[in-house]
Enzyme design. Structure first.
Site, PDB file in Angstrom:
ATOM      1  N   ILE A 163       1.776  -8.338  -4.121  1.00 10.29           N
ATOM      2  CA  ILE A 163       1.579  -7.838  -2.763  1.00 10.29           C
ATOM      3  C   ILE A 163       0.128  -8.042  -2.332  1.00 10.29           C
ATOM      4  O   ILE A 163      -0.353  -7.363  -1.437  1.00 10.29           O
ATOM      5  CB  ILE A 163       1.990  -6.348  -2.653  1.00 10.29           C
ATOM      6  N   PHE A 201       0.820  -1.207   0.000  1.00 11.72           N
ATOM      7  CA  PHE A 201       0.000   0.000   0.000  1.00 11.72           C
ATOM      8  C   PHE A 201       0.856   1.260   0.000  1.00 11.72           C
ATOM      9  O   PHE A 201       0.500   2.263   0.618  1.00 11.72           O
ATOM     10  CB  PHE A 201      -0.965  -0.005   1.198  1.00 11.72           C
ATOM     11  N   GLY A 207       1.404  -2.310 -12.019  1.00 15.31           N
ATOM     12  CA  GLY A 207       2.135  -3.576 -12.043  1.00 15.31           C
ATOM     13  C   GLY A 207       1.607  -4.567 -13.058  1.00 15.31           C
ATOM     14  O   GLY A 207       2.341  -5.067 -13.901  1.00 15.31           O
ATOM     15  N   ALA A 208       0.313  -4.859 -12.963  1.00 15.54           N
ATOM     16  CA  ALA A 208      -0.258  -5.904 -13.820  1.00 15.54           C
ATOM     17  C   ALA A 208      -0.162  -5.514 -15.284  1.00 15.54           C
ATOM     18  O   ALA A 208       0.228  -6.311 -16.131  1.00 15.54           O
ATOM     19  CB  ALA A 208      -1.708  -6.166 -13.430  1.00 15.54           C
ATOM     20  N   LYS A 244     -11.912 -12.307 -10.607  1.00 18.92           N
ATOM     21  CA  LYS A 244     -11.943 -12.536  -9.159  1.00 18.92           C
ATOM     22  C   LYS A 244     -10.990 -11.586  -8.454  1.00 18.92           C
ATOM     23  O   LYS A 244     -11.353 -10.937  -7.468  1.00 18.92           O
ATOM     24  CB  LYS A 244     -11.583 -13.995  -8.848  1.00 18.92           C
ATOM     25  N   THR A 245      -9.761 -11.504  -8.947  1.00 26.03           N
ATOM     26  CA  THR A 245      -8.803 -10.640  -8.263  1.00 26.03           C
ATOM     27  C   THR A 245      -9.129  -9.168  -8.487  1.00 26.03           C
ATOM     28  O   THR A 245      -8.919  -8.347  -7.584  1.00 26.03           O
ATOM     29  CB  THR A 245      -7.351 -10.931  -8.711  1.00 26.03           C
ATOM     30  N   GLU A 276      -5.967   0.618  -7.225  1.00 26.88           N
ATOM     31  CA  GLU A 276      -6.270   1.721  -6.302  1.00 26.88           C
ATOM     32  C   GLU A 276      -7.606   2.383  -6.590  1.00 26.88           C
ATOM     33  O   GLU A 276      -8.110   3.177  -5.785  1.00 26.88           O
ATOM     34  CB  GLU A 276      -5.164   2.792  -6.408  1.00 26.88           C
ATOM     35  N   ASN A 280      -8.399 -10.720 -14.577  1.00 26.58           N
ATOM     36  CA  ASN A 280      -8.936 -11.823 -13.767  1.00 26.58           C
ATOM     37  C   ASN A 280     -10.086 -11.220 -12.964  1.00 26.58           C
ATOM     38  O   ASN A 280      -9.875 -10.321 -12.152  1.00 26.58           O
ATOM     39  CB  ASN A 280      -7.858 -12.390 -12.838  1.00 26.58           C
TER      40      ASN A 280
END
Lengths: 323, 745, 173
Positions: B476, B250, B519-520, B629-630, B701, B627
């Site tokens: 993370i 975070f 990141g992704a 779910k995530t 975020e 994804n």
């Protein structure tokens, strides 16, 4: 944590012998270990009360005797407590978390120290932690501090919930000590800070709580209201414990106690005198609040506790007198 | 069509490659592959590695705010049982590094700049000995002769424009405020926040010759290597960081922090591995804070509720010399119209813990205030808050004129409102009472800038028909393990259980790191590029074009229709490619952001002013869903942060000596289970080719950005109390509550 | 005087308690026994990441001294299930995404396991309207009962969904 020795008492007598030699008692440890890690408390000899056999809940006359080593969880879950003294169960369940309640004990809970951030911080001046060093809370961040029962030396609250219910229920603290057994009404167990904030309660050195005794059930309507900044797992800003009985639309008798409002669990007979015999109404509740708070004094960040206490009292009385 | 010649992302890739593959794993709500490890306690976090001979160190913190540590009485504690060393070294940083710093933060801990700054490290055989000795260590201090202020509102505090940014000005806001049919000029304040990740910062440092290996908990490992190498005077090839599992970051683990450097110094001095785990109190006091903000919002609207003027000015704070300033107006730049505008951020220089990135820097606090102000404006004008947003979405970014790459804000507003039942909202406060509770509804827009950062990843299609993705990218909690596997599985036509993902080791190609929601999409794009290169090679083996190659369940098919198992094609040889991506012109040519909308229903206790969120709905559009779910979990998590930001979280500094009063989890209130109601998340699919080769944008975020505003607006709708100071604790509400014994007003 | 080796049972195996009475149950499990599944989030009983089961009851291992547990049966996350043999609670957490970073997760699962036993024993909570009645596993009850376990990633609603599924499976209507 400073190094210490740990003895295990196998009976109340052994525990008393150790306490008489200056050992510090440890039961669940949820408050003591917390303080020891920060060196707010630094005993060098501990005696565990775990095996002293003081963990029974037994009827005594029409009342109930709760051993000092009974966990908060077991006490709150005991069906006799739930049915006949529900206020106590409600208050305990409002406190801490399930994990903490599974370790915290009746005796330990009564002895828990304040949550004042300056007490907890050894870089800050605190008369309760170290006599004569000053009180950094008075002109500091005192949001959770007391508005009643304060002194020039200290404005910290006793933060627990269970004791507030015990106070309303006229519980008595049973102790054993170097001067023999005592029966201390809960109203006299905790000490306002006065000139010596270092002592939170009237226990003598070497004295230990063996049990708490509840008198006969009142059969009244019992409500514990805890007002806090988040929905759970937080200490009270203000809490109210009410046990009252109605008759012919009037409050026949009542007991009202407050948590986190005063430096000790707070009960004022004048408040109850205002309410007794009267028909419930917003005006009556406001009058009771005025009496409660006549000497209340805020220190800046906790000024709000005064109107909050009045509102919480009104809400709780409204709930308890409904229908 | 051929592969991009350069890894710089200069033109939107409209091929939408992932939509033309055949495996069907991309976007699916697959379980996290590391889930079984996490739920069985088998995932190893940084303090948990068993390293022979490792000893424990505990930091010592300064008990003055400014001055010098003139003497450290080491001998007194060195005499204690088990104590091995007291590290007092000018190489120790006195501030945490900012995110993507790539160099050492300010060092030389003998100079104390904020209360609680680490000044030494005590190392002992066992943790209890180290902690005990650290508390006992006597340090002499000399107070600064001319101390700078501890409080951003102190008289005479130095205020500067935010570094690295210029105010945005357009037209004449003052004139617009004079001319407009409706105006609003309000000040709001938000407090300091802490990241409060559940895993405290922890590093195990060990030297092998002159090489340093750290098992540590950080978000952006390639940058962290440079930061600690800078602190220690090492070349970066001598530092390796291993962080396969990070217990939350975070923002607090973006840049290197004190425990890593001091552990490395201690390990070098002692010639044995040293572990330093920050206590929770240390994390609060030494790592990073989100700055408090004081924000002035001016809104000028015409009779139809269209903004003609927008002012958003913020005062934040930081230590002298820090470049970071909370970018409060970041989303305001592009979100709504109003050509007459002034957006600016100023920084008060004070001596307080370093201010830096905490989840959604800028939008987290800027959006919640902007959205509360918009709600106030909607009421003034007398139109529905959702309608007000819809009337104010510009065709291009105001003043700058940049086009938007994509924006699903209208869809989010409409679908969110529908799902939530927004039509049932009463448009005046104090209309709904249920028992002792006033009930109300509020909404807010969500917006968060999207960015891509340089990233590399290696993909190896192994001879046995499995694939391995390798990168130092971290997970993370963001779902990196799942997503990178799904991208590779989709591109290479492999079932997900034949794709392995290895993360969090700087021996692997440098990914983007986890931060800024990038990141992704960044590292994922690098994975995709690597897979494209592999597909090229496979296509050549089948004598067809890559775009005609179809692989599914490990069987490759050309247009001729012959299916060949990959193991056949590979003929005993691995195929490894490293993909790379860098931001390019698309970042400048387009305004890129993820968007959404929040809807909240709250109950305010008529007597006590306690606020409880009863339900929330969030609808979000952030490009391709990698994804479901995530992504949903990221949104849920962000909205929980919104609850905390709205109602409970606040860093309190005592302005007499500068110390942080709320320095543990008992006093800094993050939401608990009971604070969090049923939350509905709606994911809106879209493709944003300008944002990344994956056509995806960030989502990590977005769920925070405006959520607290929706809650504040719901509080007002419930009980008629408009609080302009976050968090909305009950003491700020009870003064103005209606008579508790009244029913609906 | 001979020193007797004091032991506690950890996941069914007797383990010698530490010599230093300062060692908490948490540090003993993590550092001395290498059972790092139980996590240290705050070390002061404020987050629940260190939740373990002692005689089937959930406690914060960080605030208990290991030496106080002689003779106790202690269960940690490692005893509840392994990656190849996950318990139903663990599988439900994976399916419902009841975690993100995973650090609070062992504590959440140990807590959930104990919570189910408490419900079965009829323990009330602060969410119970009538403390003398048998509690029902409503969402409000479950949230209150899990409130001693913080999750900064905010996986709360997924955790409750996982717990609801497992409770329903164990108590078919």
């Amino acid at each position: 944590m400073k190094a210490f020795t740990l003895d295990h008492a196998r009976s109340a007598e052994e525990a008393l012998a150790s306490l008489g030699q200056g050992h510090t008692a440890i039961a669940g440890g949820t408050n003591l270990v917390d303080l020891m890690k920060l060196q707010v408390a630094a005993p060098d000899r501990l005696v565990s009360l775990r095996r002293t056999g003081l963990d029974a809940i037994v009827p005594e006359g029409d009342g109930l005797r709760i051993g000092a080593l009974v966990t908060n969880a077991d006490c709150a879950a005991d069906m006799r407590v739930r049915q006949d003294w529900p206020l106590l169960s409600q208050a305990i369940l409002a406190g801490a978390s399930p994990q903490l309640r599974n370790r915290a004990t009746t005796g330990g809970n009564l002895c828990q120290r304040t949550r004042c951030g300056y007490f907890y911080d050894t870089t800050q001046a605190c008369n309760k932690r170290e006599a004569g060093t000053g009180c950094a809370a008075r002109k500091g961040f005192n949001r959770i501090h007391a508005v009643l029962g304060t002194s020039d030396a200290c404005i910290a609250t006793y933060p627990g919930d269970m004791a507030v219910a015990l106070l309303a229920l006229d519980a008595v603290v049973l102790t054993e000590g170097p001067f023999g057994p005592r029966q201390i009404p809960l109203a006299m167990f905790h000490r306002e800070p006065g000139d010596d904030p270092t002592r939170d309660n009237v226990l003598h050195p070497g004295e230990m709580i063996t049990a708490v005794k509840l008198p006969a059930p009142t059969g009244g309507r019992q409500v514990y209201r805890k007002v806090r900044d988040r929905a759970s797992y937080a200490f009270a800003l203000v809490s109210v414990a009410v046990d009252l009985s109605m008759e012919d639309g009037r409050i026949a008798r009542c007991a009202v106690a407050f948590g986190s409002l005063g430096t000790v669990p707070w009960r004022d007979p004048k408040v109850e005198a205002v309410l007794t015999g009267e028909a419930p109404s917003p005006a009556l509740f406001a009058e009771a609040a005025d009496v409660l708070l006549r000497d209340a004094r805020g220190f800046g960040a906790n000024d709000f506790k005064i109107p909050l206490a009045a509102r919480a009292l009104a809400a709780t009385l409204a709930q308890a007198t409904k229908g | 069509m051929h592969l991009p010649l350069s890894d710089m992302y200069n033109k939107p890739d409209e091929r939408n490659l992932l939509d033309h593959m055949h495996q069907g794993v991309i976007g699916k709500p697959l379980d996290r592959p590391e889930g079984p490890l996490k739920v069985s306690g088998s995932a190893t976090y940084s303090a948990e590695w068993r390293i022979d001979g490792c000893v424990d160190g505990v930091l010592v913190l300064a008990s003055i705010a400014q001055g010098k540590a003139t003497a450290v009485h080491q001998d007194e504690v060195l005499a204690r049982d088990g104590v091995l060393a007291v590290i007092v070294d000018p190489a120790m940083p006195r501030r945490s590094a900012q995110g993507m710093a790539t160099k050492a933060p300010k060092q030389d801990v003998a100079n104390v700049e904020y209360f609680g700054q680490p000044v030494a490290l005590v190392v002992a055989e066992r943790f209890e000995q180290a902690r005990d000795a650290a508390l006992a260590l006597r340090v002499d201090y000399a107070d600064a002769a001319d101390p700078a202020p501890l409080d951003p509102h102190a008289a005479g505090v130095k205020v500067e424009p935010a570094p690295d940014s210029k105010p945005t000005e357009g037209g004449d806001l003052d004139q617009a405020m004079r001319d407009a049919a409706y105006t609003l000029d309000v000040e709001y304040e938000t407090p300091g926040h802490a990241s409060a990740a559940m895993e405290p910062h922890a590093t195990i440092a060990q030297w092998q010759g002159d090489s340093l290996i750290l098992h540590a908990s950080y978000q952006m490992l390639a940058y962290n290597v440079k930061e600690i190498a800078g602190c220690l005077g090492l070349s970066t090839d001598k530092v390796r960081i291993i962080a396969p599992y990070v217990g939350g970051g975070f923002g607090s683990k973006l840049g290197i922090t004190h425990e890593a450097v001091s552990a490395a110094l201690a390990a070098r001095e002692l010639g044995r591995p040293v572990r330093v785990v920050m206590t929770r109190q240390h994390v609060f006091q030494t790592v990073m804070r989100r700055s408090e903000t004081l924000q002035r919002v001016r809104l000028a609207a015409d009779a139809a509720g269209r903004l003609i003027g927008l002012g958003h000015e913020a005062l934040v704070s930081n230590l002298p010399g820090e470049q970071f300033a909370e970018p409060v107006t970041q989303a305001t730049e592009f979100l709504y119209g109003g050509e007459n505008r002034l957006l600016k951020v100023e920084v008060a220089r004070i001596c307080r813990l370093t201010a830096g990135s905490v989840r959604a820097p800028g939008e987290a606090v800027g959006m919640q205030v902007l959205e509360a102000a918009m709600d106030e404006l909607a009421e003034k004008i007398g139109i529905d808050p959702v309608e007000l947003r819809k009337r104010n979405l510009p065709a291009k970014v105001p003043v700058k004129g940049t086009p938007y790459s994509s924006r699903m804000l209208v869809e989010a507003l409409e679908q969110g409102a529908q799902a939530f039942g927004w039509a049932a909202r009463k448009n005046r406060p104090c209309q709904t009472r249920e028992g002792d509770w006033w009930v109300g509804m509020g909404m807010a827009s969500a917006a968060r800038v999207n960015m891509m950062v340089p990233a590399k990843a290696r993909v190896t299609l192994k001879a046995d028909g499995t694939a391995l993705v390798e990168t130092d990218q971290t997970d993370i909690g963001t779902g990196t393990y799942a997503i990178l596997g799904q991208i590779a599985g989709e591109m290479l036509g492999l079932p997900i259980d034949r794709v392995m993902v290895k993360l969090g080791d700087t021996a692997l190609p440098p990914g983007a790191g986890s931060g800024g929601s990038f990141g992704a999409i960044s590292t994922g794009s690098a994975v995709m590029h690597a897979c494209e290169a592999i597909r090229e090679k496979l296509a050549r083996k089948l004598d067809c074009k890559a775009e005609d190659l179809a692989i599914q369940d490990g069987v490759a098919r050309s247009p001729e229709g012959h299916g060949r198992p990959l193991t056949d094609l590979l003929a005993g040889e691995d195929l490894a490619e490293t993909g790379s991506v860098k931001p390019g012109k698309t970042a400048k040519d387009f305004s890129q952001a993820s968007y959404g909308a929040f809807f909240a229903e709250v109950a305010v206790h008529a007597f006590t002013g306690e606020v409880r969120v009863r339900r929330m709905t969030g609808a979000f559009g952030f490009g391709r869903v990698l994804n479901a779910k995530t992504a949903r979990s990221q949104c849920l998590g962000g909205m929980v942060w919104g609850i905390g930001s709205a109602l409970t979280e606040e860093l309190v500094f005592d302005t007499r000596d500068g110390h942080l009063v709320t320095h543990d989890l008992a006093e800094y209130h993050v939401p608990v289970h009971a604070d969090v109601p049923a939350i509905e998340v709606i994911l809106l699919e879209e493709r944003d080719a300008a944002a990344s080769p994956l056509q995806a944008k960030g989502v990590g975020e977005l769920g925070i950005c405006g959520a607290a505003g929706a809650i504040a607006n719901a509080v007002y709708n419930a009980c008629g109390v408009r609080v302009r100071s976050f968090p909305l604790t009950l003491d700020k509400i009870i003064a103005d509550l209606p008579d508790p014994f009244a029913s609906a007003a | 005087m001979a020193t007797t080796l004091l032991t506690a049972q950890v996941n069914g195996t007797p383990q010698a308690l530490p010599q230093d009475p300062r060692r908490t149950l948490l540090d003993w499990l993590r550092d001395d026994l290498g059972l790092t599944g139980t996590k240290k989030g705050c070390d002061h009983g404020q987050c629940g990441a260190c939740t373990v089961l002692v005689e089937g009851r959930r406690i914060n291992a960080c605030l208990s001294l290991a030496a106080l547990h002689e003779g106790d049966a202690i269960e940690t996350i490692e005893g509840i299930g392994t990656p190849d043999a996950l318990a139903p609670l663990q599988r439900a957490f994976v399916a419902h995404d009841g975690f993100q970073c995973g650090y609070c997760t062992p504590g959440q699962i140990c807590s959930a396991k104990a919570l189910m036993a408490e419900l079965a024993e009829g323990w009330p909570s602060a969410a119970s309207v009538d403390v003398s009645a048998r509690p029902m596993p409503t969402p409000d009850e479950l949230r209150e009962r899990m409130s001693g376990n913080l999750c900064r990633c905010g996986a709360y609603s997924n955790i409750i969904a996982a717990l609801e599924e497992v409770i329903a499976a164990e108590n078919p209507a």
